[in-house]
Motif scaffolding. Structure first.
Motif, PDB file in Angstrom:
ATOM      1  N   ARG A   1       0.845  -1.181   0.000  1.00  0.00           N
ATOM      2  CA  ARG A   1       0.000   0.000   0.000  1.00  0.00           C
ATOM      3  C   ARG A   1       0.886   1.237   0.000  1.00  0.00           C
ATOM      4  N   LEU A   2       0.395   2.271  -0.662  1.00  0.00           N
ATOM      5  CA  LEU A   2       1.120   3.537  -0.733  1.00  0.00           C
ATOM      6  C   LEU A   2       0.653   4.464   0.380  1.00  0.00           C
ATOM      7  N   PRO A   3       1.557   5.334   0.880  1.00  0.00           N
ATOM      8  CA  PRO A   3       2.958   5.437   0.470  1.00  0.00           C
ATOM      9  C   PRO A   3       3.786   4.272   1.010  1.00  0.00           C
ATOM     10  N   PHE A   4       4.896   3.973   0.343  1.00  0.00           N
ATOM     11  CA  PHE A   4       5.798   2.955   0.846  1.00  0.00           C
ATOM     12  C   PHE A   4       6.300   3.355   2.226  1.00  0.00           C
TER      13      PHE A   4
ATOM     14  N   ILE B   1      15.032   0.306   0.840  1.00  0.00           N
ATOM     15  CA  ILE B   1      15.534  -0.813   0.037  1.00  0.00           C
ATOM     16  C   ILE B   1      15.611  -0.410  -1.428  1.00  0.00           C
ATOM     17  N   PHE B   2      14.549   0.223  -1.951  1.00  0.00           N
ATOM     18  CA  PHE B   2      14.585   0.689  -3.339  1.00  0.00           C
ATOM     19  C   PHE B   2      15.703   1.717  -3.522  1.00  0.00           C
ATOM     20  N   GLY B   3      15.858   2.608  -2.533  1.00  0.00           N
ATOM     21  CA  GLY B   3      16.886   3.636  -2.626  1.00  0.00           C
ATOM     22  C   GLY B   3      18.283   3.063  -2.573  1.00  0.00           C
ATOM     23  N   ARG B   4      18.507   2.081  -1.716  1.00  0.00           N
ATOM     24  CA  ARG B   4      19.836   1.465  -1.629  1.00  0.00           C
ATOM     25  C   ARG B   4      20.194   0.772  -2.936  1.00  0.00           C
ATOM     26  N   LEU B   5      19.206   0.126  -3.558  1.00  0.00           N
ATOM     27  CA  LEU B   5      19.451  -0.558  -4.817  1.00  0.00           C
ATOM     28  C   LEU B   5      19.494   0.391  -6.015  1.00  0.00           C
TER      29      LEU B   5
ATOM     30  N   THR C   1      -2.002  14.406  -4.160  1.00  0.00           N
ATOM     31  CA  THR C   1      -2.009  15.355  -3.056  1.00  0.00           C
ATOM     32  C   THR C   1      -0.565  15.691  -2.699  1.00  0.00           C
ATOM     33  N   GLU C   2      -0.401  16.775  -1.978  1.00  0.00           N
ATOM     34  CA  GLU C   2       0.938  17.165  -1.543  1.00  0.00           C
ATOM     35  C   GLU C   2       1.525  16.108  -0.605  1.00  0.00           C
ATOM     36  N   PHE C   3       0.672  15.525   0.227  1.00  0.00           N
ATOM     37  CA  PHE C   3       1.126  14.471   1.130  1.00  0.00           C
ATOM     38  C   PHE C   3       1.735  13.306   0.353  1.00  0.00           C
ATOM     39  N   ALA C   4       1.037  12.859  -0.686  1.00  0.00           N
ATOM     40  CA  ALA C   4       1.525  11.734  -1.480  1.00  0.00           C
ATOM     41  C   ALA C   4       2.818  12.089  -2.192  1.00  0.00           C
ATOM     42  N   LEU C   5       2.869  13.270  -2.786  1.00  0.00           N
ATOM     43  CA  LEU C   5       4.073  13.695  -3.496  1.00  0.00           C
ATOM     44  C   LEU C   5       5.255  13.797  -2.544  1.00  0.00           C
ATOM     45  N   ASN C   6       5.040  14.368  -1.380  1.00  0.00           N
ATOM     46  CA  ASN C   6       6.126  14.527  -0.407  1.00  0.00           C
ATOM     47  C   ASN C   6       6.653  13.183   0.088  1.00  0.00           C
ATOM     48  N   SER C   7       5.803  12.134   0.067  1.00  0.00           N
ATOM     49  CA  SER C   7       6.250  10.823   0.539  1.00  0.00           C
ATOM     50  C   SER C   7       7.323  10.218  -0.356  1.00  0.00           C
ATOM     51  N   LEU C   8       7.476  10.755  -1.549  1.00  0.00           N
ATOM     52  CA  LEU C   8       8.479  10.255  -2.486  1.00  0.00           C
ATOM     53  C   LEU C   8       9.831  10.940  -2.301  1.00  0.00           C
ATOM     54  N   TYR C   9       9.876  11.944  -1.415  1.00  0.00           N
ATOM     55  CA  TYR C   9      11.094  12.747  -1.254  1.00  0.00           C
ATOM     56  C   TYR C   9      11.589  12.704   0.187  1.00  0.00           C
ATOM     57  N   MET C  10      12.835  13.103   0.359  1.00  0.00           N
ATOM     58  CA  MET C  10      13.416  13.200   1.693  1.00  0.00           C
ATOM     59  C   MET C  10      14.536  14.230   1.671  1.00  0.00           C
ATOM     60  N   ASP C  11      14.869  14.751   2.844  1.00  0.00           N
ATOM     61  CA  ASP C  11      16.035  15.631   2.978  1.00  0.00           C
ATOM     62  C   ASP C  11      17.276  14.762   2.990  1.00  0.00           C
TER      63      ASP C  11
ATOM     64  N   LEU D   1      14.555  12.690  -4.371  1.00  0.00           N
ATOM     65  CA  LEU D   1      13.756  11.482  -4.414  1.00  0.00           C
ATOM     66  C   LEU D   1      14.355  10.401  -3.520  1.00  0.00           C
ATOM     67  N   ARG D   2      13.503   9.631  -2.868  1.00  0.00           N
ATOM     68  CA  ARG D   2      13.966   8.545  -2.004  1.00  0.00           C
ATOM     69  C   ARG D   2      14.440   7.350  -2.831  1.00  0.00           C
ATOM     70  N   PHE D   3      13.897   7.201  -4.026  1.00  0.00           N
ATOM     71  CA  PHE D   3      14.278   6.122  -4.935  1.00  0.00           C
ATOM     72  C   PHE D   3      13.890   6.557  -6.346  1.00  0.00           C
ATOM     73  N   PRO D   4      14.487   5.975  -7.378  1.00  0.00           N
ATOM     74  CA  PRO D   4      14.129   6.357  -8.746  1.00  0.00           C
ATOM     75  C   PRO D   4      12.666   6.023  -9.042  1.00  0.00           C
ATOM     76  N   LEU D   5      11.998   6.890  -9.771  1.00  0.00           N
ATOM     77  CA  LEU D   5      10.608   6.642 -10.137  1.00  0.00           C
ATOM     78  C   LEU D   5      10.495   5.886 -11.459  1.00  0.00           C
ATOM     79  N   SER D   6      11.525   5.941 -12.278  1.00  0.00           N
ATOM     80  CA  SER D   6      11.536   5.162 -13.521  1.00  0.00           C
ATOM     81  C   SER D   6      12.790   4.306 -13.543  1.00  0.00           C
ATOM     82  N   TRP D   7      12.813   3.323 -14.418  1.00  0.00           N
ATOM     83  CA  TRP D   7      13.938   2.397 -14.462  1.00  0.00           C
ATOM     84  C   TRP D   7      15.253   3.153 -14.612  1.00  0.00           C
TER      85      TRP D   7
END
Length: 330
Positions: free
Chosen positions: A93-96, A103-107, A190-200, A224-230
């Motif tokens: 379920r989103l957000p991750f 894990i996605f970010g490390r990889l 929503t801004e909440f959903a978009l922000n969940s994809l980012y981090m400081d 971005l916390r992890f790439p959104l596309s391949w």
């Protein structure tokens, strides 16, 4: 089939004509299968599963890829591709949550770059750690699992995870035919959903030292916390560079690993039953006995924490929940 094998090549694409319409040179590194399989999901599909978040306000929308767009294509407005089965059958379920995003970010991969069996391992790992009161860390995850790449010539396909030394989980599916053409685009609305994809994220200088502002504080950037596309960035490192060595685990993480291992080692071996209900025999004509592991598919089918705990709590005495079936693959 072992946990190092997954459906690839002609077996996985026998029902589909590959049509590579991608002209983006930045995706030239992607293998033909990923470039060629169009999504077969339509809004009129009676099987179409659109629940991608929990109850509450709507923060995400599901969209069909446009003609010529593929699983590996980049999408606008924070959109990224996901396999339907990740939500429908695995319970994502989103957000991750933080562990999944890390894990996605490390990889350095988009979620859909991982083979679904690998996505299932991520969910099952979290559930088992919760049940055994083990802290589910990224370091421990990459001590349990290692990386397998699907390379076609000089091009790259899906990335898989497999156990390193001690096997804990069964694969979610033995043959993954059918998942590759059922994908869609999820977009934050929503801004909440978009922000969940980012981090400081802290910024570092070329020499590796932290970049400081005028007041001597660490400079950070919103990224971005992890790439959104391949992404091909994953392949800049060797597979073992993503893993955790034993000496790099904390004492608590090593104790947690031993707790996971002891739990699975306590499973009672089972007779292997054929798809016809007969006891499978080994080459000596004796009943075939094999060790058991956590049934990932059955575990992820649980709809509540209580159901997960019940299933995980009966492993010592109830073999039928973990019965092994011998099924011939063509």
């Amino acid at each position: 089939m072992s946990d190092t094998e997954e459906a690839t090549g002609s077996q996985a694409t026998s029902k589909h004509k590959l049509v590579d319409t991608i002209t983006d040179l930045e995706l030239a590194w992607v293998a033909p299968e990923s470039r060629g399989i169009a999504s077969t999901i339509t809004a009129q599909d009676p099987r179409f599963f659109t629940i991608v978040e929990g109850v509450g306000p709507v923060n995400w929308e599901v969209h069909m890829p446009a003609e010529g767009e593929r699983i590996c294509s980049p999408y606008t407005e924070g959109g990224f591709t996901m396999y339907e089965m990740a939500f429908k059958e695995m319970g994502f379920r989103l957000p991750f949550n933080n562990l999944e995003a890390e894990i996605f970010g490390r990889l350095k991969v988009a979620p859909s770059q991982l083979h679904p069996n690998s996505l299932a391992f991520i969910r099952a790992y979290q559930i088992l750690c919760r049940y055994l009161e083990v802290e589910a860390t990224v370091s421990l995850f990459f001590y349990i699992f290692k990386i397998q790449r699907q390379k076609v010539g000089d091009q790259q396909g899906w990335i898989s995870l497999k156990h390193q030394s001690s096997k804990i989980f069964k694969m979610f599916v033995e043959s993954a035919r059918g998942f590759k053409e059922r994908y869609y685009v999820v977009k934050p609305v929503t801004e909440f959903a978009l922000n969940s994809l980012y981090m400081d994220r802290p910024v570092f200088l070329e020499d590796g030292s932290p970049q400081l502002d005028e007041e001597g504080e660490q400079v950070t950037e919103w990224s971005l916390r992890f790439p959104l596309s391949w992404s091909s960035e994953h392949f800049l490192l060797r597979t073992n560079e993503y893993l955790t060595a034993g000496e790099d685990l904390s004492p608590a993480e090593m104790a947690g690993f031993e707790k996971l291992k002891v739990y699975v080692d306590g499973f009672k071996p089972c007779k292997v039953i054929t798809s016809l209900g007969d006891v499978a025999l080994d080459k000596h004509g004796k009943p075939r006995i094999e060790p058991r592991f956590v049934n990932t598919r059955l575990l992820l089918s649980c709809k509540t924490v209580s159901a997960e705990d019940t299933l995980l709590g009966i492993h010592f005495n109830s073999c039928p929940f973990f019965t092994l079936f011998y099924i011939q693959h063509f």
